[in-house]
Structure formats: structure tokens, C-alpha cells
Design a protein around this motif. Structure first.
Motif, PDB file in Angstrom:
ATOM      1  N   ASP A  39       0.803  -1.228   0.000  1.00 34.79           N
ATOM      2  CA  ASP A  39       0.000   0.000   0.000  1.00 34.79           C
ATOM      3  C   ASP A  39       0.831   1.269   0.000  1.00 34.79           C
ATOM      4  O   ASP A  39       0.278   2.371  -0.039  1.00 34.79           O
ATOM      5  CB  ASP A  39      -0.990   0.008   1.169  1.00 34.79           C
ATOM      6  N   ASP A  41       2.083   2.161  -2.439  1.00 37.83           N
ATOM      7  CA  ASP A  41       1.783   2.662  -3.776  1.00 37.83           C
ATOM      8  C   ASP A  41       0.792   3.834  -3.777  1.00 37.83           C
ATOM      9  O   ASP A  41       0.591   4.480  -4.799  1.00 37.83           O
ATOM     10  CB  ASP A  41       1.292   1.542  -4.691  1.00 37.83           C
ATOM     11  N   VAL A  42       0.191   4.153  -2.642  1.00 37.40           N
ATOM     12  CA  VAL A  42      -0.706   5.314  -2.601  1.00 37.40           C
ATOM     13  C   VAL A  42       0.065   6.606  -2.843  1.00 37.40           C
ATOM     14  O   VAL A  42      -0.533   7.630  -3.188  1.00 37.40           O
ATOM     15  CB  VAL A  42      -1.524   5.405  -1.284  1.00 37.40           C
ATOM     16  N   PHE A  45      -0.582   8.543  -6.130  1.00 40.30           N
ATOM     17  CA  PHE A  45      -1.599   9.597  -6.281  1.00 40.30           C
ATOM     18  C   PHE A  45      -0.936  10.976  -6.251  1.00 40.30           C
ATOM     19  O   PHE A  45      -1.255  11.844  -7.055  1.00 40.30           O
ATOM     20  CB  PHE A  45      -2.657   9.505  -5.175  1.00 40.30           C
ATOM     21  N   ALA A  50      -2.175   7.637 -12.230  1.00 43.81           N
ATOM     22  CA  ALA A  50      -3.588   7.267 -12.095  1.00 43.81           C
ATOM     23  C   ALA A  50      -3.740   5.915 -11.404  1.00 43.81           C
ATOM     24  O   ALA A  50      -2.880   5.029 -11.528  1.00 43.81           O
ATOM     25  CB  ALA A  50      -4.253   7.214 -13.470  1.00 43.81           C
ATOM     26  N   TYR A  51      -4.831   5.778 -10.696  1.00 40.77           N
ATOM     27  CA  TYR A  51      -5.162   4.546  -9.971  1.00 40.77           C
ATOM     28  C   TYR A  51      -5.016   3.325 -10.877  1.00 40.77           C
ATOM     29  O   TYR A  51      -4.426   2.317 -10.505  1.00 40.77           O
ATOM     30  CB  TYR A  51      -6.599   4.678  -9.462  1.00 40.77           C
ATOM     31  N   GLY A  56      -0.023   2.410 -10.386  1.00 36.91           N
ATOM     32  CA  GLY A  56      -1.032   3.043  -9.554  1.00 36.91           C
ATOM     33  C   GLY A  56      -1.413   2.129  -8.408  1.00 36.91           C
ATOM     34  O   GLY A  56      -0.840   1.038  -8.233  1.00 36.91           O
ATOM     35  N   HIS A  57      -2.393   2.566  -7.629  1.00 36.30           N
ATOM     36  CA  HIS A  57      -2.824   1.790  -6.466  1.00 36.30           C
ATOM     37  C   HIS A  57      -3.364   0.419  -6.889  1.00 36.30           C
ATOM     38  O   HIS A  57      -4.135   0.314  -7.835  1.00 36.30           O
ATOM     39  CB  HIS A  57      -3.890   2.563  -5.690  1.00 36.30           C
ATOM     40  N   ARG A  58      -2.935  -0.594  -6.167  1.00 38.01           N
ATOM     41  CA  ARG A  58      -3.275  -1.995  -6.421  1.00 38.01           C
ATOM     42  C   ARG A  58      -2.714  -2.509  -7.749  1.00 38.01           C
ATOM     43  O   ARG A  58      -3.203  -3.480  -8.310  1.00 38.01           O
ATOM     44  CB  ARG A  58      -4.788  -2.231  -6.390  1.00 38.01           C
ATOM     45  N   GLY A 109     -13.025  -0.569  -5.309  1.00 32.69           N
ATOM     46  CA  GLY A 109     -11.746  -0.354  -5.980  1.00 32.69           C
ATOM     47  C   GLY A 109     -11.741  -0.987  -7.358  1.00 32.69           C
ATOM     48  O   GLY A 109     -12.791  -1.331  -7.911  1.00 32.69           O
ATOM     49  N   ARG A 122      -7.093  -6.383 -13.647  1.00 25.51           N
ATOM     50  CA  ARG A 122      -7.291  -6.197 -12.209  1.00 25.51           C
ATOM     51  C   ARG A 122      -8.327  -7.222 -11.775  1.00 25.51           C
ATOM     52  O   ARG A 122      -9.418  -7.305 -12.348  1.00 25.51           O
ATOM     53  CB  ARG A 122      -7.782  -4.779 -11.896  1.00 25.51           C
ATOM     54  N   ILE A 135      -9.669   5.881   1.527  1.00 24.14           N
ATOM     55  CA  ILE A 135      -8.272   6.322   1.537  1.00 24.14           C
ATOM     56  C   ILE A 135      -8.215   7.726   2.132  1.00 24.14           C
ATOM     57  O   ILE A 135      -9.048   8.571   1.830  1.00 24.14           O
ATOM     58  CB  ILE A 135      -7.676   6.294   0.110  1.00 24.14           C
TER      59      ILE A 135
END
Length: 177
Positions: A39, A41-42, A45, A50-51, A56-58, A109, A122, A135
Motif C-alpha cells: 500500500d 503505492d498510494v 496519487f 492514475a489509480y 497506480g494503487h493496487r 476499488g 485487475r 483512503i
């Protein structure tokens, strides 16, 4: 995503149940860090990533490749972790892998990029009982409390039951003549 606390619960519960002979305290802590680290990776942002991007996140940090990398890194530092290289690698790999597997069980998500870099897909688990965590400051809200309740029900409680079962089995085996 489950909260940072819940990601750490899985390795802590299992490691404590297995005991310090199996999982030294340093290795236990390294596993908790490995379970939380994806995490980080937040930060993407704040960097304008981009997510849904690979980083990006996840994304990449929630992949098998990332978990293997953390496992190999743990093997390199096995002496500091007071563990055999194979044990440090396997433990930290499993702890890191627990993160995307838990995230895949959430109800929000974009899913996790478990197979990155081979696939940008994903993924979610077919069953998603864990409420996704907000978040940032949204965590300190009524929704944040609902998330904690969901995590206690679906992660903390099963981990506690598993840990108590392992402890009971260890005690039963050690008390045998």
C-alpha cells in the motif's frame, strides 16, 4: 483495501501462533512490514499516477512479482532476520502475497494486478465480503468504523480462531509423552 492494521494482523496472528522458534520476532516484524508494504503505492496519487496505471494503487506492488521480490530481499537479509534464507524468503513472500489476496476480497476499488507484468487485468475474488477502506481522512468517519467492523468479522476473527487452533495443537503435541 483493508486497513493497514488488518494487513498486519494476518502475519502477526500466524507468526505468534507458530511461536518464536518457528518465526523469530525479527522475521515476524519483517513479515508484518511485507504485508503492509504494497500500500505504499498510494504515493502514486501524489505523483500524478492514475489509480488504474500499472504503478497506480493496487497495481505492480500488488503482484506475485512484488511478493517474490520481497521474499528474495528477505533471503538476502536472513542473518539480520535470524532465519534460514529459505524461511525468510518463504515467510516474507507469503506475508506480502496475503496483501493482494485480502484486497481481492474487498467490495470496491479496481481489483488487484496479481499477474502484473504478464497481464494488466485487475482481479477480484468471486466472493467479496470485506468492506473497502476509504483512503485518507475518510478513514476517520462512520464509513471507516463500518470498515473496521467488517475487517474484524472477516479477517481478525478468523485469524484469531486460526491462531488459537495452532496454539492448541502446538500445546497438545508438546504435552504428549
Amino acid at each position: 483495501m483493508p486497513t493497514v492494521f488488518t494487513h498486519a494482523v494476518v502475519p502477526l496472528a500466524i507468526g505468534i501462533a507458530l511461536g518464536p522458534r518457528a518465526i523469530d520476532r525479527r522475521l515476524l516484524l519483517a513479515g508484518a512490514v511485507a504485508a503492509v508494504l504494497p500500500d505504499a503505492d498510494v504515493v502514486a496519487f501524489k505523483l500524478g499516477i492514475a489509480y488504474a496505471d500499472d504503478f497506480g494503487h493496487r497495481g505492480a506492488s500488488h503482484s506475485l512479482v512484488f511478493a517474490v521480490t520481497l521474499g528474495l530481499l528477505a533471503a538476502c537479509f536472513h542473518g539480520a532476520l535470524r532465519s534460514a534464507p529459505w524461511k525468510a524468503a518463504l515467510w516474507c513472500f507469503a506475508c506480502a502475497l496475503s496483501h493482494p489476496l485480502l484486497d481481492a476480497l474487498t467490495n470496491g476499488g479496481l481489483g488487484v494486478a496479481l499477474w502484473w507484468p504478464w497481464s494488466d487485468a485487475r482481479l477480484f475474488a468471486p466472493w467479496r465480503p470485506i468492506a473497502v477502506s476509504p483512503i485518507g481522512a475518510g478513514f476517520f468517519s462512520a464509513r471507516g468504523l463500518a470498515v473496521i467492523a467488517s475487517e474484524i468479522r472477516w479477517v481478525w476473527l478468523p485469524c484469531a480462531i486460526l491462531a488459537m487452533t495452532i496454539l492448541a495443537l502446538r500445546r497438545a503435541v508438546s504435552s504428549r509423552p
